[in-house]
Design an enzyme around this catalytic site. Structure first.
Site, PDB file in Angstrom:
ATOM      1  N   GLN A  21       0.677  -1.141  -0.015  1.00  0.00           N
ATOM      2  CA  GLN A  21      -0.061   0.093   0.024  1.00  0.00           C
ATOM      3  C   GLN A  21       0.914   1.261   0.003  1.00  0.00           C
ATOM      4  O   GLN A  21       0.400   2.294  -0.459  1.00  0.00           O
ATOM      5  CB  GLN A  21      -1.032   0.044   1.235  1.00  0.00           C
ATOM      6  N   HIS A 115       0.943  -9.301   4.577  1.00  0.00           N
ATOM      7  CA  HIS A 115      -0.050  -8.225   4.579  1.00  0.00           C
ATOM      8  C   HIS A 115      -0.686  -8.428   3.078  1.00  0.00           C
ATOM      9  O   HIS A 115      -0.369  -7.606   2.428  1.00  0.00           O
ATOM     10  CB  HIS A 115       0.474  -6.937   5.000  1.00  0.00           C
ATOM     11  N   ASN A 159      -1.655 -11.103   8.284  1.00  0.00           N
ATOM     12  CA  ASN A 159      -2.711 -10.152   8.403  1.00  0.00           C
ATOM     13  C   ASN A 159      -4.118 -10.341   7.951  1.00  0.00           C
ATOM     14  O   ASN A 159      -4.388 -10.848   6.767  1.00  0.00           O
ATOM     15  CB  ASN A 159      -2.239  -8.805   7.593  1.00  0.00           C
ATOM     16  N   GLU A 160      -4.989 -10.371   8.807  1.00  0.00           N
ATOM     17  CA  GLU A 160      -6.630 -10.588   8.589  1.00  0.00           C
ATOM     18  C   GLU A 160      -6.806 -11.902   7.798  1.00  0.00           C
ATOM     19  O   GLU A 160      -7.560 -11.674   6.546  1.00  0.00           O
ATOM     20  CB  GLU A 160      -7.071  -9.394   8.007  1.00  0.00           C
TER      21      GLU A 160
HETATM   22  C1  BGC Z   1      -6.168  -3.881   6.259  1.00  0.00           C
HETATM   23  C2  BGC Z   1      -5.532  -2.762   5.668  1.00  0.00           C
HETATM   24  C3  BGC Z   1      -6.566  -1.749   5.085  1.00  0.00           C
HETATM   25  C4  BGC Z   1      -7.530  -1.302   6.252  1.00  0.00           C
HETATM   26  C5  BGC Z   1      -8.692  -0.205   5.947  1.00  0.00           C
HETATM   27  C6  BGC Z   1      -7.470  -3.692   6.896  1.00  0.00           C
HETATM   28  O1  BGC Z   1      -8.554  -4.429   6.395  1.00  0.00           O
HETATM   29  O2  BGC Z   1      -5.297  -4.579   6.924  1.00  0.00           O
HETATM   30  O3  BGC Z   1      -4.657  -3.242   4.741  1.00  0.00           O
HETATM   31  O4  BGC Z   1      -6.126  -0.769   4.289  1.00  0.00           O
HETATM   32  O5  BGC Z   1      -8.238  -2.196   6.755  1.00  0.00           O
HETATM   33  O6  BGC Z   1      -9.673  -0.677   5.065  1.00  0.00           O
END
Ligand code: BGC
Length: 417
Positions: A21, A115, A159-160
């Protein structure tokens, strides 16, 4: 001023970014591929992003100058292992310089090993549904830790992993393998990679059971690899946990989503050193699906209701289900109105303080995000940043919210009281 506040000494006050990003030109990643397909669902490609790959020194100095003590960022697998088994010493050295810069400025580096984006070659091998991926990820984590571990302050493996499950409830993704060929972007990705559409499984869009198993195994293998050292720092994974609420008649649906998307991933974190919680608000479900925000509710620039109290709820849920310390690894707001951002964070932090007062072990609050950046499918329009970026000149402008959060950090939360 030190902690006469409810925030414990050593509390992490920070801001986060993710490589794809902000760095720019992550050309060897699956994300770059998907952005450039004619059938893309991305509003625009990431391009130079914030050129953070070259400007990290300036950015880290800005964060430290504000008064923050933590920087969360990710290392990019597609740069470190551009072809399977071939590791780039130059890329590893780059991240060593980023970590050293954090240390020189007194920032604790929280490093995310993955990520969302993966090397393009991984996608060609079946990505996050392929049985070989946990071993591939562990090998990469072992290599990264060997090179960087002595400088890392805390590590996030994945991540997530649960984000795709949440997206499905919004009608995004979730096609079973046999139907992917009918979705233009997956059909095009399959052609570009020379694989069957059923095998296209990028991390961010993989919500299948097989995907859950692969991510779970990858996390476990990564923890073991990272623990092999060097370094002795906490390791965990970070979850996209919204506060899942029921509207009238939606109790059953909300309970199922809470279980599928939040709780079973929190259960995986039992026995980890911490769990990272990433909350942006609440999601309310009725019997037929997601409910729109109430008319007149204050909204962010993406049309979602502002609900900073969701963070308190997800921290409480995480502590109850995972039973491990919590770090808020992301919380933030996309808005063009910076005063609204301050109000949002203040309310969210009051929720964190209530959790601490009740004895919940919260170790940090890391705002998403340091710089206005590439917000995935939405492109550059949503601005979550504490620092604005002019993408033509790459000039940085610190917003009032950044200074405000820096003051909160310097006082260890005392200015909130
Ligand atoms: C993510 C980020 C994203 C942010 C805002 C999260 O889901 O880890 O990469 O930019 O939320 O949407």
């Amino acid at each position: 001023m030190t902690s006469s506040t409810v925030f414990p000494a050593g509390f992490l006050w920070g801001a986060a970014t993710a490589a794809h990003q902000v760095e720019g030109n992550n050309v060897n990643s699956d994300g770059w591929l998907l952005e450039h397909l004619p059938e893309t669902i991305f509003a625009e490609p990431s391009g130079d992003a914030c050129d953070h790959y070259h400007r990290y020194q300036e950015d880290i100095a800005l964060l430290a100058g504000l008064g923050l003590n933590t920087y969360r960022f990710s290392v990019e697998w597609a740069r470190i292992e551009p072809e399977e088994g071939q590791f780039s010493l130059a890329a590893l050295e780059h991240y060593r310089r980023v970590l050293s810069t954090c240390r020189e400025h007194g920032l604790t580096p929280v490093v995310t090993y993955h990520h969302f984006t993966s090397p393009r070659w991984l996608l060609a091998k079946g990505g996050w549904e392929d049985e070989g991926t946990p071993d591939r990820f562990a090998r990469y984590c072992e290599r990264v830790t060997r090179h960087l571990g002595d400088l890392i302050g805390a590590a996030c493996t994945l991540n997530e992993p649960n984000l795709p499950g949440l997206l499905v409830t919004l009608g995004i993704g979730g096609e079973p393998p046999e139907r992917r060929g009918q979705v233009p972007i997956w059909a095009a990705a399959a052609r570009a990679l020379g694989i069957a559409p059923a095998r296209v499984a990028p991390f961010q869009f993989t919500s299948s059971e097989q995907g859950f198993e692969v991510k779970l195994a990858a996390h476990r293998a990564a923890v073991a690899a990272i623990k092999s050292g060097p370094g002795d720092f906490p390791v965990g994974w970070t979850l996209a946990n919204a506060d899942i609420q029921a509207g009238p008649g939606g109790e059953e649906r909300a309970a199922t989503i809470r279980r599928e998307v939040n709780e079973r991933y929190l259960e995986v974190a039992r026995g980890d050193d911490f769990v990272g919680i990433q909350t942006y608000g609440r999601m309310r479900y009725g019997p037929a699906g997601i409910l729109r925000a109430d008319e007149g509710a204050e909204q962010n620039m993406m049309g979602d209701e502002l609900y900073p109290e969701g963070l308190e709820a997800t921290i409480r849920q995480a502590a109850a289900v995972a039973g491990v310390p919590v770090i808020v690894t992301e919380n933030g707001l996309a808005t063009a109105d910076d005063a609204q951002r301050i109000r949002y964070v203040e309310r969210a932090l009051r929720g964190v303080a209530r959790c601490l007062r009740d004895g919940i072990d919260v170790r940090g609050y890391i705002y998403w995000t340091a710089l206005d950046n590439f917000e995935w499918v939405f492109g550059y329009r949503p601005t979550f940043g504490l620092i604005a970026v002019d993408r033509a000149t790459q000039e940085r402008t610190v917003k009032p919210s950044a200074r405000w959060l820096g003051e909160v950090a310097r006082s260890n939360g005392a200015t909130l009281e």
